[in-house]
Design an enzyme around this catalytic site. Sequence first.
Site: not given
Length: 254
Positions: A137, A150
Amino acid sequence: MADGRFDNKVVMITGAASGFGAIAVRRFAAEGARLALSDIAAAGTPEGAEAIVDRVDVTDEAQVAAHAVRTIERFGRIDIAINNAGAGQSPTPLQDMSLDTFERVLAINARGVFLGMKYQLPGMIENRAGVILNIASVAGLRGSPQMSAYLAAKHAVVGLTKAAACEVAHKGIRVNALCPFFAATPMAEEFAANLGARRGGGVEEGMAQLGSGTPMRRVGRPEEIVQAMLWLCDPVNSYTTGQSIAIDGGKTAI
């Protein structure tokens, strides 16, 4: 347009039931691939595709190992592995985050990639050929407030990718990471819904707010991300390894 560039290639995709994974399944099938699909939920297969489908929790070593064994028993090898399974988190200040949440996000996103590669690599090493693509990501390339679990997980995916690439490049195996910004997937839409609700709106308002932070002023389309996945796995793309490629509307250029 499909050109058969993945004819008879054995492509393993985790998180194949939805989002990028489900689109990738259709695209690789259209290009002639044979598929080894897994998800914690039931994953479908395109009509006419040669495939095996397993329910796999990517944090469970025994399940990951069994899926790899079944794939090799069925197809004889793994040519391409896409470690796509992942999970998000709700925005939470680090000091307020529970240890359970932190460990769950790390387990799915980082341990899942580690276990995937652990059982994908031996056959590739034996064959001296293979491609691994880990879905990270933009969060693995930069900072963002209230997203500590995350970010930690996706930074770990980038690190695992670089380490593996250095270890196996001389054995004919390429390992890269794809680092997308938000796109209209179920996981992103859930995040956007929560963001939009804070301002009295919904998913569309949340997505617009997310997209406004990029130079292109929009979030991605899932098909744009999957197109990059196919490019990184393409057999002609033979000199790219150890890279973390941002597909992000210019977010990391800011």
